[in-house]
Design an enzyme around this catalytic site. Sequence first.
Site, PDB file in Angstrom:
ATOM      1  N   LYS A  76      45.254  50.314  67.172  1.00 38.81           N
ATOM      2  CA  LYS A  76      44.440  50.453  68.471  1.00 38.81           C
ATOM      3  C   LYS A  76      45.785  50.495  69.343  1.00 38.81           C
ATOM      4  O   LYS A  76      46.808  49.629  69.294  1.00 38.81           O
ATOM      5  CB  LYS A  76      43.735  49.099  68.737  1.00 38.81           C
ATOM      6  CG  LYS A  76      43.093  49.014  70.127  1.00 38.81           C
ATOM      7  CD  LYS A  76      42.247  47.795  70.281  1.00 38.81           C
ATOM      8  CE  LYS A  76      41.521  47.936  71.601  1.00 38.81           C
ATOM      9  NZ  LYS A  76      40.809  46.531  71.806  1.00 38.81           N
ATOM     10  N   SER A 151      35.742  47.248  72.764  1.00 33.45           N
ATOM     11  CA  SER A 151      36.890  48.309  73.165  1.00 33.45           C
ATOM     12  C   SER A 151      37.684  49.112  72.191  1.00 33.45           C
ATOM     13  O   SER A 151      38.309  50.055  72.714  1.00 33.45           O
ATOM     14  CB  SER A 151      37.796  47.392  74.104  1.00 33.45           C
ATOM     15  OG  SER A 151      38.590  46.310  73.517  1.00 33.45           O
ATOM     16  N   SER A 175      35.185  42.986  70.629  1.00 30.95           N
ATOM     17  CA  SER A 175      35.795  44.257  70.482  1.00 30.95           C
ATOM     18  C   SER A 175      36.093  44.797  69.115  1.00 30.95           C
ATOM     19  O   SER A 175      36.530  45.934  68.869  1.00 30.95           O
ATOM     20  CB  SER A 175      36.737  44.469  71.420  1.00 30.95           C
ATOM     21  OG  SER A 175      36.313  44.252  72.862  1.00 30.95           O
TER      22      SER A 175
END
Length: 495
Positions: A76, A151, A175
């Site tokens: 990420k 997210s 997330s």
Amino acid sequence: MRELLLRNGHELLELIEAGEVDHGQLQETQFQFAKQVDEQLNAFISWDEQIESQDWDLPLVDEGPRQFQRLPFAVKDIFATQGLQSTAGSRILQGYVPPFDATCVSHLRFAKNHLMGKTNLDEFAMGSSGEMSAYGVTRNPWHLDYVPGGSSSGSAAAVAACQCVMALGTDTGGSVRQPASFCGIVGYRPTYGLISRYGLIAYSSSCDQAGIFTRCSLDAALTMNTVSRADPRDSTNQPLENIDYYTEAQRDVHWNKLRVGVLKQLADKERIDQPVLENFQASLAAMSAAGAQIVELEFPLVDYILPAYYIITAAECSSNLARYDGIRYGIQGEGDDLLERYIQVRSEGFGAEVKRRILLGTYVLSTGYYDAYYDRARQLRRDIREGLEQLFAQADVLVTPTSPCLPFKFGERLVDPVQMYLADLCTVFVNLAGTAGINLPNGFGEHDGNRLPTGVQFVCAPFRDNLLLRVAHQYEQLTGWHYEPPGWIKAAASA
């Protein structure tokens, strides 16, 4: 070679060790496939183009517990990566190239794994849909008109679309687990502190935790053996010594001795959509048939979880993001007046959702409102933690739906932030309590005639992650719900 991309990591590792698969060729095939698929998904913000110059003949790590090694992974874009742009999904950090790796990334590199690139995310990890990135939306591999969750949208989509074997994400309020549910894969959020947060761009420091996306629970356990290590640079880091998560995950659970706690307030039709609830009840029925004792538990603080979470995280966000001023890194402001430069950089660099949470956080920390909001939220957090301790005295693991709803279409919830926040209803209590949770695929539901994944969440007491991974693996064996590639991904890998 492409058909191997549908396999789980521990299976690929066995083939590599047996000499049946060349890991250099595997990585190159993975890299080209990931780029091809990403034309549809936009799961990646940047690629590690140095892939072609890597040394494929590095020896395997053969000391200690079995590790995740010599396999393609993604990160990420909220983790620092040396020599590779790290943006946190925000325009304000565009062009920032860290001079160091986040600790968990460095562990993976040391174990001879090959970084594919940096995955897309809601800006600064603030979002539940993947629609808040400054670099465009990530699309759900199951249906491109639907959100992949957030997210950690890019990491979830990348693993589901076989763009990598494993991906790191972060989980502040769900997330990792929520997008894993939306994309039909495993999403594991370890107990707070088991993985170092050094090099993680902070949103809410007391809730942020690195997490793992894989296509089976054994791969998540394998990854834990690599990344859960002591780090003196993170004062909150407290890994458990001498635990082989991979071996622990394969131990028998003995269902007839397992107490499975169901939180009644998170398992009723008033809060949970019908397709999700039906699959959740089927999961409970399967465990009950195997001999597990299903224990219904009251958790009366459910209605206060989201308010407490958003007050605390917004307050911490307003403090953490104050450092972005356009002077030391990221986009630069213009003009001689310092205040004007601050205003220009932050108004142009931050997106709408980030601005909303900064304003909320500044408000609840301001004179006259600190006691009324922030202090009360912190007290609620203590109450939630103590309430869970009492529940874990009555059950070995807790189980809930991971998300109260199916994946939704792009734009459906953008007009009402509260509706967007409700997508985290079943996950945020784990972060407030600092404990561990994992999402496992448990079926599909239909929305407008489209088949979409659902997930079930298992939660354990703090630092009982070995038990959590054991239950997760046994649940996969019990129910037969394993990773299933979306049809177009399977066709592309078979071409």
